[in-house]
Design an enzyme around this catalytic site. Structure first.
Site, PDB file in Angstrom:
ATOM      1  N   ASP A   1     -22.673 -23.083  13.896  1.00 37.09           N
ATOM      2  CA  ASP A   1     -23.366 -21.808  13.744  1.00 37.09           C
ATOM      3  C   ASP A   1     -23.644 -21.196  15.113  1.00 37.09           C
ATOM      4  O   ASP A   1     -24.702 -21.387  15.698  1.00 37.09           O
ATOM      5  CB  ASP A   1     -24.674 -22.044  12.984  1.00 37.09           C
ATOM      6  CG  ASP A   1     -25.253 -20.745  12.469  1.00 37.09           C
ATOM      7  OD1 ASP A   1     -24.530 -19.732  12.469  1.00 37.09           O
ATOM      8  OD2 ASP A   1     -26.425 -20.745  12.065  1.00 37.09           O
TER       9      ASP A   1
ATOM     10  N   CYS B   1     -59.910  -5.362  11.782  1.00 31.89           N
ATOM     11  CA  CYS B   1     -59.458  -6.361  12.749  1.00 31.89           C
ATOM     12  C   CYS B   1     -60.336  -7.612  12.640  1.00 31.89           C
ATOM     13  O   CYS B   1     -61.567  -7.511  12.670  1.00 31.89           O
ATOM     14  CB  CYS B   1     -59.533  -5.782  14.159  1.00 31.89           C
ATOM     15  SG  CYS B   1     -59.133  -7.006  15.418  1.00 31.89           S
TER      16      CYS B   1
ATOM     17  N   GLU C   1     -14.309 -30.180   8.226  1.00 42.27           N
ATOM     18  CA  GLU C   1     -14.950 -30.011   9.537  1.00 42.27           C
ATOM     19  C   GLU C   1     -16.346 -29.459   9.342  1.00 42.27           C
ATOM     20  O   GLU C   1     -16.631 -28.858   8.315  1.00 42.27           O
ATOM     21  CB  GLU C   1     -14.189 -28.973  10.380  1.00 42.27           C
ATOM     22  CG  GLU C   1     -12.762 -29.289  10.636  1.00 42.27           C
ATOM     23  CD  GLU C   1     -12.011 -28.045  11.115  1.00 42.27           C
ATOM     24  OE1 GLU C   1     -12.642 -27.106  11.616  1.00 42.27           O
ATOM     25  OE2 GLU C   1     -10.785 -28.054  10.970  1.00 42.27           O
TER      26      GLU C   1
ATOM     27  N   CYS D   1     -54.410  -3.116  15.451  1.00 41.58           N
ATOM     28  CA  CYS D   1     -55.808  -2.844  15.757  1.00 41.58           C
ATOM     29  C   CYS D   1     -55.799  -1.833  16.906  1.00 41.58           C
ATOM     30  O   CYS D   1     -55.269  -2.120  17.978  1.00 41.58           O
ATOM     31  CB  CYS D   1     -56.518  -4.120  16.206  1.00 41.58           C
ATOM     32  SG  CYS D   1     -58.094  -3.745  16.996  1.00 41.58           S
TER      33      CYS D   1
ATOM     34  N   TYR E   1     -11.633 -24.988  16.714  1.00 41.63           N
ATOM     35  CA  TYR E   1     -11.202 -25.424  15.388  1.00 41.63           C
ATOM     36  C   TYR E   1      -9.978 -24.713  14.843  1.00 41.63           C
ATOM     37  O   TYR E   1      -9.652 -24.846  13.683  1.00 41.63           O
ATOM     38  CB  TYR E   1     -12.356 -25.272  14.399  1.00 41.63           C
ATOM     39  CG  TYR E   1     -13.095 -23.949  14.508  1.00 41.63           C
ATOM     40  CD1 TYR E   1     -12.475 -22.753  14.184  1.00 41.63           C
ATOM     41  CD2 TYR E   1     -14.413 -23.920  14.954  1.00 41.63           C
ATOM     42  CE1 TYR E   1     -13.143 -21.555  14.291  1.00 41.63           C
ATOM     43  CE2 TYR E   1     -15.093 -22.710  15.067  1.00 41.63           C
ATOM     44  CZ  TYR E   1     -14.443 -21.529  14.730  1.00 41.63           C
ATOM     45  OH  TYR E   1     -15.113 -20.342  14.845  1.00 41.63           O
TER      46      TYR E   1
ATOM     47  N   CYS F   1     -61.040  -5.067  22.077  1.00 42.86           N
ATOM     48  CA  CYS F   1     -60.650  -6.167  21.192  1.00 42.86           C
ATOM     49  C   CYS F   1     -60.238  -7.368  22.063  1.00 42.86           C
ATOM     50  O   CYS F   1     -59.220  -7.310  22.764  1.00 42.86           O
ATOM     51  CB  CYS F   1     -59.510  -5.697  20.303  1.00 42.86           C
ATOM     52  SG  CYS F   1     -58.948  -6.921  19.140  1.00 42.86           S
TER      53      CYS F   1
ATOM     54  N   CYS G   1     -62.441  -7.823  16.103  1.00 43.06           N
ATOM     55  CA  CYS G   1     -63.430  -6.847  16.589  1.00 43.06           C
ATOM     56  C   CYS G   1     -63.932  -5.925  15.485  1.00 43.06           C
ATOM     57  O   CYS G   1     -64.777  -5.073  15.733  1.00 43.06           O
ATOM     58  CB  CYS G   1     -62.860  -6.038  17.745  1.00 43.06           C
ATOM     59  SG  CYS G   1     -61.568  -4.897  17.242  1.00 43.06           S
TER      60      CYS G   1
ATOM     61  N   LYS H   1     -21.698 -23.825   2.249  1.00 43.29           N
ATOM     62  CA  LYS H   1     -22.923 -23.605   3.025  1.00 43.29           C
ATOM     63  C   LYS H   1     -23.983 -24.625   2.640  1.00 43.29           C
ATOM     64  O   LYS H   1     -24.216 -24.854   1.436  1.00 43.29           O
ATOM     65  CB  LYS H   1     -23.465 -22.194   2.755  1.00 43.29           C
ATOM     66  CG  LYS H   1     -22.553 -21.101   3.249  1.00 43.29           C
ATOM     67  CD  LYS H   1     -22.601 -21.034   4.764  1.00 43.29           C
ATOM     68  CE  LYS H   1     -22.545 -19.663   5.272  1.00 43.29           C
ATOM     69  NZ  LYS H   1     -23.433 -18.787   5.620  1.00 43.29           N
TER      70      LYS H   1
ATOM     71  N   LYS I   1     -19.167 -26.651  10.025  1.00 38.08           N
ATOM     72  CA  LYS I   1     -19.173 -25.228  10.343  1.00 38.08           C
ATOM     73  C   LYS I   1     -20.261 -24.998  11.379  1.00 38.08           C
ATOM     74  O   LYS I   1     -21.458 -25.107  11.078  1.00 38.08           O
ATOM     75  CB  LYS I   1     -19.450 -24.412   9.084  1.00 38.08           C
ATOM     76  CG  LYS I   1     -19.319 -22.929   9.282  1.00 38.08           C
ATOM     77  CD  LYS I   1     -19.325 -22.237   7.926  1.00 38.08           C
ATOM     78  CE  LYS I   1     -19.050 -20.756   8.047  1.00 38.08           C
ATOM     79  NZ  LYS I   1     -20.022 -20.047   8.867  1.00 38.08           N
TER      80      LYS I   1
HETATM   81  S1  IVH Z   1     -12.019 -21.554  10.624  1.00 38.62           S
HETATM   82  C1  IVH Z   1      -9.299 -17.972   9.340  1.00 38.62           C
HETATM   83  N1  IVH Z   1     -13.589 -23.551  11.226  1.00 38.62           N
HETATM   84  O1  IVH Z   1     -17.262 -19.419  10.598  1.00 38.62           O
HETATM   85  C2  IVH Z   1     -10.370 -18.978   9.431  1.00 38.62           C
HETATM   86  N2  IVH Z   1     -14.498 -21.346  11.287  1.00 38.62           N
HETATM   87  O2  IVH Z   1     -17.071 -17.509   8.196  1.00 38.62           O
HETATM   88  C3  IVH Z   1     -10.914 -19.159  10.769  1.00 38.62           C
HETATM   89  N3  IVH Z   1     -16.844 -21.275  12.005  1.00 38.62           N
HETATM   90  O3  IVH Z   1     -15.632 -16.675  12.028  1.00 38.62           O
HETATM   91  C4  IVH Z   1     -12.194 -19.850  10.827  1.00 38.62           C
HETATM   92  N4  IVH Z   1     -17.097 -23.442  12.323  1.00 38.62           N
HETATM   93  O4  IVH Z   1     -16.947 -18.193  13.562  1.00 38.62           O
HETATM   94  C5  IVH Z   1     -13.493 -22.218  11.072  1.00 38.62           C
HETATM   95  N5  IVH Z   1     -14.832 -25.421  11.783  1.00 38.62           N
HETATM   96  C6  IVH Z   1     -14.746 -24.102  11.638  1.00 38.62           C
HETATM   97  C7  IVH Z   1     -15.825 -23.231  11.888  1.00 38.62           C
HETATM   98  C8  IVH Z   1     -15.673 -21.856  11.684  1.00 38.62           C
HETATM   99  C9  IVH Z   1     -17.679 -22.247  12.389  1.00 38.62           C
HETATM  100  C10 IVH Z   1     -17.206 -19.833  11.920  1.00 38.62           C
HETATM  101  C11 IVH Z   1     -16.229 -18.927  12.613  1.00 38.62           C
HETATM  102  C12 IVH Z   1     -15.729 -17.985  11.554  1.00 38.62           C
HETATM  103  C13 IVH Z   1     -16.779 -18.102  10.497  1.00 38.62           C
HETATM  104  C14 IVH Z   1     -16.142 -17.884   9.142  1.00 38.62           C
END
Ligand code: IVH
Length: 667
Positions: A115, A404, A111, A422, A223, A428, A407, A310, A113
């Site tokens: 943010d 600055c 999946e 400044c 998720y 200024c 000025c 990551k 991740k």
């Molecule tokens: S699973 C026990 N799936 O990433 C595991 N987390 O560093 C539960 N996050 O706190 C997390 N996308 O806020 C999972 N597809 C995804 C995610 C995800 C973002 C975030 C989530 C979690 C953090 C973990």
């Protein structure tokens, strides 16, 4: 009666369906106009029949301005984090380790991740009952009221195969487009910008006013399903179920049977994710079988059955040509690197932030250096390193300027602060112009003069301080190039109109450091007029809720300067508002402490909002529907018959506007 109940229920389910079509499937099934009409119809019925109140009604998605702070709640299942990996090799390690541990073949669900801000939702009998932030993983804030405003989160589930009680976890996101717009607005208002959509989303979730949250157009993806009785024995199938119940999931999710497939997923999304409307910072791999998950278990901090990979922040190499220095309205001097133009995450980068003198020093920058530029979640790209191997001729070492650039005044650096300032506030140009731009901005005095107009008026010597604006005559403006009678008159009229702007915005407009809109509102609501603000000493200011040391010192410092007092005096003479509206100047007291009042109908002397404010200012609670806990119903003209009936049935005292005013009258 039950006819009405049926009507209400059917409108609710219709509107839930339309929301789902629009916000989850992105396939609108009705025009906005018809949607609003139905919503209004429902609102009206609910108002007339408070006995059918439902916190999960589609009408509740607009939020309310009742602020209740946040209750801390313990998570039933702690919210853990994930182990991080940064390379395919580390992902392969994870895969092999898991396979060895359980001594079977495994499948991984891949999946994205997301943010954003993580959230845990609790549903009972198909209805959202609670939303809790991650907090410290053990306890989080109850942000249910705010979460209800997020349109892609189902308040009532679809279908009927969901467990009676379950918890679901996901990520609350602010789409890039909303984030950009919000920051544009904040920039215009001179407010601090959000560094990335994650901060913006979690900041929004913590707003005390859910009506404000509703405006920010958050989104959410889910998720992770938790509970005693889950519908399926694999993670993949459980996510398919939550999709059917109405949650948004990542549709690109894939079930992989081999490492090769996993690597393919990484390669594809590493690039493709940049086209998504929301921010992602990696990929999450999860063992699919729940039985295998149970076998693998957890370490102290994270599950052994999942890992995050990551993405590398995008980084490019380019040449540093020069460093320039910008002076802001507060006098802070920001160094900016001028670069050979280079492509980075879909846009051309010419400049990068260098933050402050310490960072320049740490990078050991020289003009002509090849530097690495990164766009992390931040708005402005930054220089993260120098390619010292590419140095064949050393240019001049970058030294932070001593004076600055605008000025010439020697710069100062305050104890414990990273920035240089400044100190020449009054001489200024960018500081003076910046203060005027802030003064005229929409959320301050709302004078229709943009940056260019302010520049022109300042450069031509028409204005030196904000008070000079009020001496401008339209005839004089005609002497300026390209100014016609109409635009000159418009500007002068909008300056005239600004004399009606309420005191809290005038105080904000003065541009006192750390006094933003909210602080200005707070100060004026407690101190009522400019004299009291001027006279307030440090001790008095820090006594006020939400006013800390930094703000208090800044206010005292501002009014300690003779020239600021003079400026205020000039503005006063011009007729600007320097005290709060008499009508709003009710004394606060605790007379209504512990008392709940429902307002119903229309009133002679005050609007419903004003009455509501009065109730709150005297320590009471204004609530929307009648229950056993209600103490009084404040009734005006045209009170709904159902409310009346309910109040009578429960024996709740009904009071008139005058009786209410007597209750809060000063002794
Ligand atoms: S699973 C026990 N799936 O990433 C595991 N987390 O560093 C539960 N996050 O706190 C997390 N996308 O806020 C999972 N597809 C995804 C995610 C995800 C973002 C975030 C989530 C979690 C953090 C973990």
């Amino acid at each position: 009666m039950s006819d009405i109940k049926n009507k209400i229920e059917s409108l609710r389910s219709e509107l839930h369906q339309y929301n789902y079509n629009y916000y989850v499937l992105s396939q609108p099934a009705i025009s906005d106009f018809d949607f609003d009409r139905k919503l209004k119809e429902l609102q009206l019925l609910e108002e007339q029949h408070p006995e059918f109140f439902d916190p999960n009604s589609p009408t509740q998605r607009v939020g309310s301005d009742i602020s209740e702070g946040f209750r801390q709640v313990r998570h039933k299942y702690p919210m853990l984090s994930l182990g991080n990996t940064y390379s395919k090799a580390e992902v392969a390690d994870f895969y092999e380790r898991a396979r060895k541990f359980i001594n079977e073949d495994i499948e991984l669900v891949c999946e994205l991740k997301y943010d954003g801000a993580s959230i845990s939702l609790i549903y009972e009998d198909g209805k959202l009952v609670q939303a809790i932030t991650r907090g410290d993983g053990e306890k989080g804030d109850d942000v249910t009221a705010n979460v209800r405003t997020i349109k892609s989160i189902p308040l009532k589930l679809r279908g009927n195969d969901y467990p009676a009680q379950f918890e679901i976890r996901g990520e609350i996101l602010m789409p890039w487009s909303v984030f950009d717009e919000l920051n544009r607005e904040r920039e215009q208002q001179g407010e601090q910008l959000f560094a990335n959509p994650r901060n913006a989303a979690s900041g929004t979730l913590k707003l005390l006013n859910s009506a404000e949250v509703a405006k920010r157009k958050l989104d959410a993806f889910f998720y992770f399903l938790l509970g005693e009785k889950l519908p399926a024995e694999t993670h993949f199938d459980n996510l398919q179920c939550i999709k059917r119940w109405g949650f948004k999931i990542f549709d690109g999710m894939r079930l992989c049977k081999s490492l090769d497939e996993v690597f393919e997923f990484i390669d594809y999304w590493d690039n493709e994710r940049k086209k998504l409307p929301v921010a992602t910072d990696g990929i999450v791999f999860k063992v699919n079988s729940l039985r295998q998950q149970r076998n693998l278990g957890f370490t102290a901090k994270s599950p052994r059955w999942a890992i995050a990979y990551k993405f590398q922040a995008e980084r490019v190499r380019t040449r540093l040509n020069s460093v320039s220095y910008q002076v802001g309205r507060t006098g802070a001097v920001t160094p900016v690197a001028n670069l050979d133009p280079v492509q980075l995450s879909g846009s051309t980068v010419r400049r990068a932030s260098l933050h402050n003198a310490d960072i320049i020093q740490a990078l050991d920058l020289h003009i002509g250096d090849m530097v690495f530029v990164e766009k992390g979640g931040e708005i402005i790209p930054k220089i993260v390193g120098v390619d010292t191997k590419a140095r064949f001729m050393l240019g001049d070492k970058v030294q932070f300027i001593k004076n600055c650039p605008e000025c010439g005044t020697p710069l100062v650096r305050m104890e414990g602060e990273a920035a240089h300032y400044c100190p020449n506030e009054d001489g200024c140009p960018p500081q003076i112009k910046g203060k005027i731009e802030h003064f005229v901005s929409r959320k301050a005095m709302n004078i229709s003069a943009g940056v260019e107009t302010v520049d022109l008026l300042y450069n031509k010597g028409y204005i030196k301080t904000v008070a000079d604006l009020y001496d401008l005559r339209w005839e004089d403006l005609l002497l300026l190039e390209r100014w016609a009678e109409k635009s000159a008159k418009n500007l002068v009229q909008s300056i005239e109109d600004s004399k009606q702007v309420p005191f809290d915005r005038v105080l904000y407009a003065l541009g006192i450091r750390y006094v933003g809109e909210t602080v200005a509102k707070k100060l004026t609501s407690i101190l009522h007029n400019i004299k009291a603000v001027e006279d307030a000493d440090y001790e008095q200011l820090v006594e006020i809720d939400e006013i800390g040391d930094r703000i208090a010192r800044s206010v005292v410092d501002f009014f300690g300067k003779e020239k600021n007092k003079e400026l205020v005096n000039r503005l006063k003479k011009h007729g600007l508002q320097f005290e709060i509206d008499e009508r709003l100047l009710q004394k606060t007291s605790g007379k209504l402490r512990g008392i709940s009042i429902v307002i119903s109908g229309t009133f002679e002397k005050y609007s419903r909002d004003e009455l509501k404010n009065m109730i709150e200012q005297h320590g009471g609670k204004s609530i929307s529907s009648i229950s056993k806990k209600t103490d009084f119903v404040l009734a005006g003209e045209n009170m709904g018959p159902a409310k009346l009936e309910k109040a009578e049935k429960l024996g709740i005292k009904i009071i008139s506007e005058n009786e209410f005013l007597k209750m809060i009258e000063e002794d």
